[in-house]
Write a protein that holds these residues in place. Structure first.
Motif, PDB file in Angstrom:
ATOM      1  N   GLN A 107      15.695  26.531  30.453  1.00 48.32           N
ATOM      2  CA  GLN A 107      16.774  25.623  30.062  1.00 48.32           C
ATOM      3  C   GLN A 107      16.233  24.332  29.461  1.00 48.32           C
ATOM      4  O   GLN A 107      16.836  23.783  28.541  1.00 48.32           O
ATOM      5  N   ARG A 152      13.956  29.599  35.533  1.00 47.40           N
ATOM      6  CA  ARG A 152      15.213  29.338  34.815  1.00 47.40           C
ATOM      7  C   ARG A 152      15.281  27.895  34.332  1.00 47.40           C
ATOM      8  O   ARG A 152      15.663  27.624  33.193  1.00 47.40           O
ATOM      9  N   GLN A 193      20.901  33.841  30.317  1.00 46.09           N
ATOM     10  CA  GLN A 193      19.693  33.013  30.371  1.00 46.09           C
ATOM     11  C   GLN A 193      18.856  33.313  31.607  1.00 46.09           C
ATOM     12  O   GLN A 193      17.630  33.432  31.518  1.00 46.09           O
ATOM     13  N   ASP A 194      19.503  33.451  32.751  1.00 45.27           N
ATOM     14  CA  ASP A 194      18.780  33.720  33.993  1.00 45.27           C
ATOM     15  C   ASP A 194      18.042  35.052  33.929  1.00 45.27           C
ATOM     16  O   ASP A 194      16.890  35.150  34.353  1.00 45.27           O
ATOM     17  N   GLU A 195      18.712  36.081  33.414  1.00 50.82           N
ATOM     18  CA  GLU A 195      18.098  37.407  33.339  1.00 50.82           C
ATOM     19  C   GLU A 195      16.889  37.411  32.410  1.00 50.82           C
ATOM     20  O   GLU A 195      15.849  37.987  32.731  1.00 50.82           O
TER      21      GLU A 195
END
Length: 83
Positions: free
Chosen positions: A43, A39, A28-30
């Motif tokens: 989310q 981020r 998710q971060d990438e």
């Protein structure tokens, strides 16, 4: 555990996050970083807390990273689907 077997064990109620898992090796971060999306914002989108409001640049990058060639390949909503 290699990246592919790790990815196979992931699941998501979010159509957007399911596409990320299915079509990329990114976490998710990438994905958020590559698309210029904070981020926490990503989310909130996948949790259904907020509706996505992407810039044109973010939209293009997201489509590129998810290997989306046609807009209709994107889900209508990014948050969890009702069960």
């Amino acid at each position: 555990m290699n990246a592919k077997s790790k990815r196979q064990k992931q699941e998501s109620d979010s159509p957007l996050d399911a596409l990320r898992i299915e079509r990329t090796d990114l976490n998710q971060d990438e994905l958020a970083m590559r698309c210029g999306i904070p981020r926490a914002t990503y989310q909130r989108w996948i949790s259904g807390k907020t509706e996505a409001r992407l810039t044109v640049s973010q939209f293009k990058k997201l489509c590129h990273e998810l290997k989306i060639e046609r807009v209709n390949e994107l889900p209508e909503h990014f948050g969890p689907t009702a069960k």
